[in-house]
Design a protein around this motif. Structure first.
Motif, PDB file in Angstrom:
ATOM      1  N   HIS A   7       0.847  -1.200   0.000  1.00 22.38           N
ATOM      2  CA  HIS A   7       0.000   0.000   0.000  1.00 22.38           C
ATOM      3  C   HIS A   7       0.880   1.248   0.000  1.00 22.38           C
ATOM      4  O   HIS A   7       0.607   2.200  -0.733  1.00 22.38           O
ATOM      5  CB  HIS A   7      -0.917   0.026   1.229  1.00 22.38           C
ATOM      6  N   ILE A   8       1.909   1.247   0.807  1.00 24.07           N
ATOM      7  CA  ILE A   8       2.808   2.401   0.879  1.00 24.07           C
ATOM      8  C   ILE A   8       3.497   2.614  -0.465  1.00 24.07           C
ATOM      9  O   ILE A   8       3.549   3.737  -0.985  1.00 24.07           O
ATOM     10  CB  ILE A   8       3.828   2.221   2.023  1.00 24.07           C
ATOM     11  N   GLU A   9       4.006   1.543  -1.058  1.00 24.26           N
ATOM     12  CA  GLU A   9       4.658   1.637  -2.367  1.00 24.26           C
ATOM     13  C   GLU A   9       3.685   2.173  -3.421  1.00 24.26           C
ATOM     14  O   GLU A   9       4.028   3.060  -4.207  1.00 24.26           O
ATOM     15  CB  GLU A   9       5.180   0.269  -2.802  1.00 24.26           C
ATOM     16  N   ILE A  19       2.012   8.751   5.175  1.00 25.45           N
ATOM     17  CA  ILE A  19       2.268   8.715   6.617  1.00 25.45           C
ATOM     18  C   ILE A  19       1.890   7.364   7.191  1.00 25.45           C
ATOM     19  O   ILE A  19       0.773   6.869   6.973  1.00 25.45           O
ATOM     20  CB  ILE A  19       1.488   9.830   7.337  1.00 25.45           C
ATOM     21  N   LEU A  20       2.818   6.775   7.918  1.00 24.80           N
ATOM     22  CA  LEU A  20       2.560   5.580   8.715  1.00 24.80           C
ATOM     23  C   LEU A  20       2.299   6.108  10.124  1.00 24.80           C
ATOM     24  O   LEU A  20       3.235   6.496  10.827  1.00 24.80           O
ATOM     25  CB  LEU A  20       3.773   4.649   8.672  1.00 24.80           C
ATOM     26  N   PRO A  21       1.022   6.208  10.511  1.00 21.33           N
ATOM     27  CA  PRO A  21       0.669   6.896  11.756  1.00 21.33           C
ATOM     28  C   PRO A  21       1.476   6.427  12.965  1.00 21.33           C
ATOM     29  O   PRO A  21       1.722   5.233  13.134  1.00 21.33           O
ATOM     30  CB  PRO A  21      -0.824   6.561  11.934  1.00 21.33           C
ATOM     31  N   THR A  22       1.890   7.371  13.753  1.00 19.58           N
ATOM     32  CA  THR A  22       2.701   7.247  14.978  1.00 19.58           C
ATOM     33  C   THR A  22       4.139   6.803  14.709  1.00 19.58           C
ATOM     34  O   THR A  22       4.941   6.761  15.625  1.00 19.58           O
ATOM     35  CB  THR A  22       2.080   6.316  16.038  1.00 19.58           C
ATOM     36  N   GLY A  60      -5.150   9.730   7.133  1.00 19.66           N
ATOM     37  CA  GLY A  60      -6.198   8.891   6.558  1.00 19.66           C
ATOM     38  C   GLY A  60      -5.881   8.311   5.193  1.00 19.66           C
ATOM     39  O   GLY A  60      -6.610   7.446   4.707  1.00 19.66           O
ATOM     40  N   LEU A  61      -4.809   8.743   4.555  1.00 22.63           N
ATOM     41  CA  LEU A  61      -4.495   8.270   3.208  1.00 22.63           C
ATOM     42  C   LEU A  61      -4.254   6.765   3.175  1.00 22.63           C
ATOM     43  O   LEU A  61      -4.818   6.045   2.343  1.00 22.63           O
ATOM     44  CB  LEU A  61      -3.269   9.016   2.664  1.00 22.63           C
ATOM     45  N   LEU A  62      -3.438   6.277   4.077  1.00 17.17           N
ATOM     46  CA  LEU A  62      -3.115   4.850   4.113  1.00 17.17           C
ATOM     47  C   LEU A  62      -4.349   4.021   4.499  1.00 17.17           C
ATOM     48  O   LEU A  62      -4.635   2.992   3.877  1.00 17.17           O
ATOM     49  CB  LEU A  62      -1.966   4.619   5.089  1.00 17.17           C
ATOM     50  N   ALA A  63      -5.084   4.469   5.490  1.00 16.42           N
ATOM     51  CA  ALA A  63      -6.302   3.750   5.897  1.00 16.42           C
ATOM     52  C   ALA A  63      -7.327   3.723   4.761  1.00 16.42           C
ATOM     53  O   ALA A  63      -7.995   2.707   4.550  1.00 16.42           O
ATOM     54  CB  ALA A  63      -6.903   4.392   7.145  1.00 16.42           C
ATOM     55  N   ASN A  64      -7.432   4.815   4.031  1.00 18.19           N
ATOM     56  CA  ASN A  64      -8.362   4.867   2.908  1.00 18.19           C
ATOM     57  C   ASN A  64      -7.959   3.879   1.815  1.00 18.19           C
ATOM     58  O   ASN A  64      -8.814   3.207   1.222  1.00 18.19           O
ATOM     59  CB  ASN A  64      -8.432   6.282   2.346  1.00 18.19           C
ATOM     60  N   GLU A  75     -13.289   3.061   9.029  1.00 17.73           N
ATOM     61  CA  GLU A  75     -13.055   2.793  10.449  1.00 17.73           C
ATOM     62  C   GLU A  75     -12.432   1.414  10.659  1.00 17.73           C
ATOM     63  O   GLU A  75     -11.503   1.245  11.444  1.00 17.73           O
ATOM     64  CB  GLU A  75     -14.360   2.915  11.253  1.00 17.73           C
ATOM     65  N   ALA A  76     -12.935   0.417   9.939  1.00 12.16           N
ATOM     66  CA  ALA A  76     -12.375  -0.936  10.042  1.00 12.16           C
ATOM     67  C   ALA A  76     -10.940  -0.960   9.511  1.00 12.16           C
ATOM     68  O   ALA A  76     -10.062  -1.599  10.097  1.00 12.16           O
ATOM     69  CB  ALA A  76     -13.248  -1.933   9.270  1.00 12.16           C
ATOM     70  N   ALA A  77     -10.713  -0.253   8.420  1.00 11.65           N
ATOM     71  CA  ALA A  77      -9.363  -0.185   7.859  1.00 11.65           C
ATOM     72  C   ALA A  77      -8.409   0.514   8.825  1.00 11.65           C
ATOM     73  O   ALA A  77      -7.260   0.100   8.978  1.00 11.65           O
ATOM     74  CB  ALA A  77      -9.392   0.551   6.523  1.00 11.65           C
TER      75      ALA A  77
END
Length: 134
Positions: A7-9, A19-22, A60-64, A75-77
């Motif tokens: 997903h990041i790639e 962003i990888l949160p935290t 939210g980009l990565l979760a989306n 929310e589940a993601a």
């Protein structure tokens, strides 16, 4: 979740920052083509990947991306993403480094700060010579 690095790639091909949160942000920086007249070498344009641990708020980009790929709610993601981040942090605590797919390795540097080393050779091919979808 096995595909977090993918997903990041994927997102870095379309965005300048993921962003990888935290944990921190992967930042893609464009480098123009360069001609070295002395050596007679032409360097093609490329994108280099950097890491900034100070940019770590969830945008939210990565979760989306996870939500779209898995056809689940945002929310589940986000819950899946936070679970994966906990696994990454645990892995970092025990192994002192974590491989982020074909991008590179996050590891603890001086003063216990997170640092990132790219797989520079692979990144050039991943971002410019391979049309990849997941």
């Amino acid at each position: 979740m096995k595909n977090l690095a993918r997903h990041i790639e994927f997102l870095l091909r379309r965005h300048d920052c993921v962003i990888l949160p935290t944990i921190g942000a992967f930042i893609a920086s464009y480098k123009a083509a360069h001609i070295n007249n002395e050596w007679g070498i032409i360097t093609p344009p490329k994108r280099e990947i950097y890491f900034n641990a100070s940019i770590n708020n969830n945008d939210g980009l990565l979760a989306n991306s996870i939500a779209r790929k898995n056809r689940i709610s945002f929310e589940a993601a986000n819950r899946l993403l936070l679970q994966e981040i906990e696994k990454i942090r645990t892995h970092l605590e025990h192994e002192k480094e974590y491989s982020v797919g074909k991008l590179g390795i996050i590891h603890y540097g001086k003063e216990a700060n997170l640092d990132f080393e790219t797989f520079a050779f692979l990144c050039k091919f991943v971002f410019y010579f391979k049309n990849h979808s997941f």
